[in-house]
Scaffold this active site. Structure first.
Site, PDB file in Angstrom:
ATOM      1  N   SER A   1      -1.461  -4.142   6.728  1.00 41.27           N
ATOM      2  CA  SER A   1      -2.740  -4.840   6.956  1.00 41.27           C
ATOM      3  C   SER A   1      -2.716  -5.792   8.095  1.00 41.27           C
ATOM      4  O   SER A   1      -1.502  -6.092   8.360  1.00 41.27           O
ATOM      5  CB  SER A   1      -3.351  -5.591   5.633  1.00 41.27           C
ATOM      6  OG  SER A   1      -3.427  -4.743   4.735  1.00 41.27           O
TER       7      SER A   1
HETATM    8  N1  SAH Z   1      -0.517  -4.429   0.778  1.00 40.39           N
HETATM    9  C1  SAH Z   1       0.015  -3.423   1.875  1.00 40.39           C
HETATM   10  C2  SAH Z   1      -0.996  -2.748   2.298  1.00 40.39           C
HETATM   11  C3  SAH Z   1      -1.384  -1.379   1.643  1.00 40.39           C
HETATM   12  S1  SAH Z   1      -2.285  -0.335   2.571  1.00 40.39           S
HETATM   13  C4  SAH Z   1       0.855  -4.058   2.705  1.00 40.39           C
HETATM   14  O1  SAH Z   1       1.143  -5.443   2.771  1.00 40.39           O
HETATM   15  O2  SAH Z   1       1.606  -3.346   3.369  1.00 40.39           O
HETATM   16  C5  SAH Z   1      -3.109   0.098   0.846  1.00 40.39           C
HETATM   17  C6  SAH Z   1      -1.914   0.888  -0.186  1.00 40.39           C
HETATM   18  O3  SAH Z   1      -2.604   0.908  -1.471  1.00 40.39           O
HETATM   19  C7  SAH Z   1      -1.403   2.016   0.255  1.00 40.39           C
HETATM   20  O4  SAH Z   1       0.069   2.118   0.494  1.00 40.39           O
HETATM   21  C8  SAH Z   1      -1.878   3.042  -0.544  1.00 40.39           C
HETATM   22  O5  SAH Z   1      -0.842   4.176  -0.808  1.00 40.39           O
HETATM   23  C9  SAH Z   1      -2.101   2.308  -2.045  1.00 40.39           C
HETATM   24  N2  SAH Z   1      -2.919   2.755  -2.871  1.00 40.39           N
HETATM   25  C10 SAH Z   1      -4.005   3.431  -2.769  1.00 40.39           C
HETATM   26  N3  SAH Z   1      -4.552   3.854  -3.961  1.00 40.39           N
HETATM   27  C11 SAH Z   1      -3.912   3.180  -4.915  1.00 40.39           C
HETATM   28  C12 SAH Z   1      -3.757   3.167  -6.571  1.00 40.39           C
HETATM   29  N4  SAH Z   1      -4.855   3.506  -7.069  1.00 40.39           N
HETATM   30  N5  SAH Z   1      -2.917   2.478  -6.935  1.00 40.39           N
HETATM   31  C13 SAH Z   1      -1.908   1.903  -6.198  1.00 40.39           C
HETATM   32  N6  SAH Z   1      -1.543   1.909  -4.813  1.00 40.39           N
HETATM   33  C14 SAH Z   1      -2.654   2.530  -4.193  1.00 40.39           C
END
Ligand code: SAH
Length: 228
Positions: free
Chosen positions: A76
């Site tokens: 992000s």
């Molecule tokens: N917090 C992260 C940014 C994440 S991007 C960072 O600091 O880098 C969003 C993430 O959510 C992705 O890795 C994606 O695979 C995950 N995601 C999507 N749906 C999800 C779900 N139902 N449960 C857990 N993770 C999920």
């Protein structure tokens, strides 16, 4: 398999004055954009963001932008991380659930602020890589693999819950797993843009606040979107 962006050789996990200087600049930019939580800004000044970047993108690590981390996912934008984290009102010792581990950068920020972090990821490759990589940096949240749209009931209740993927609705399970005086921060909307929503639980009631629009990758799973 596609190379995961944050699989850098250990030799690259160095942090020199140049990178610290760039982080200082990033902190000043976030301050200008309205971020006020000093402990949060201190955490951003400490966590090396460049180690999550692929060689080719290394020069961009301290720009205030989101970047690809492999598996079609992103790390992000720093402002987004800061905005969501500030709304969580993190206190040392808070028990925090993060939905969407991704690169692990957000989890590192929460750990730097003294929170106890439970983080869940739905993409197995990302889960495995981040679970190995973060401890190498000295950060140790509790890692879980699974559908975070259902929360993580085995460890509930939580003081704070942060969803780092865009949800079509506020998942009920997350509200249930929030403790008294707990705060849930979740982007809710369509697949392109989402409104940042903060829910605070007080005496069983929910106080709802809405902020700006952001653009996250979709939250998948039972209470998320059905496909990427
Ligand atoms: N917090 C992260 C940014 C994440 S991007 C960072 O600091 O880098 C969003 C993430 O959510 C992705 O890795 C994606 O695979 C995950 N995601 C999507 N749906 C999800 C779900 N139902 N449960 C857990 N993770 C999920």
């Amino acid at each position: 398999m596609q190379k995961l962006a944050f699989l850098v050789p250990k030799s690259m996990i160095e942090d020199n004055y140049k990178q610290r200087g760039l982080r200082g600049k990033l902190v000043r930019k976030l301050r200008q954009k309205g971020i006020r939580d000093e402990r949060l800004l201190e955490a951003i000044a400490k966590v090396p963001r460049h180690v999550f970047f692929d060689d080719a993108l290394l020069g961009h690590a301290y720009e205030d932008k989101a970047f690809p981390i492999g598996e079609g996912q992103t790390i992000s934008q720093p402002y987004t991380v800061a905005f969501q984290t500030e709304k969580l009102e993190i206190k040392a010792g808070d028990k925090v659930l993060e939905i969407g581990t991704g690169s692990g950068y957000q989890a590192c920020i929460l750990l730097e602020m003294g929170a106890k972090v439970y983080t869940i990821e739905y993409n197995r490759a990302l889960y495995q890589k981040t679970r190995e990589f973060l401890p190498e940096l000295g950060y140790n949240p509790f890692f879980f693999f699974g559908d975070g749209s259902k929360g993580l009931p085995v460890r509930a209740p939580y003081d704070k819950i942060i969803v780092t993927a865009g949800a079509p609705v506020v998942p009920d399970a997350l509200v249930t797993q929030l403790g008294e005086n707990g705060i849930l921060v979740v982007p809710v909307g369509n697949r392109d843009k989402q409104l940042m929503v903060k829910l605070t639980k007080q005496k069983g009631a929910l106080i709802k606040e809405e902020f700006d629009f952001f653009s996250f990758v979709p939250l998948l799973g039972e209470h998320g979107w059905k496909s990427q």
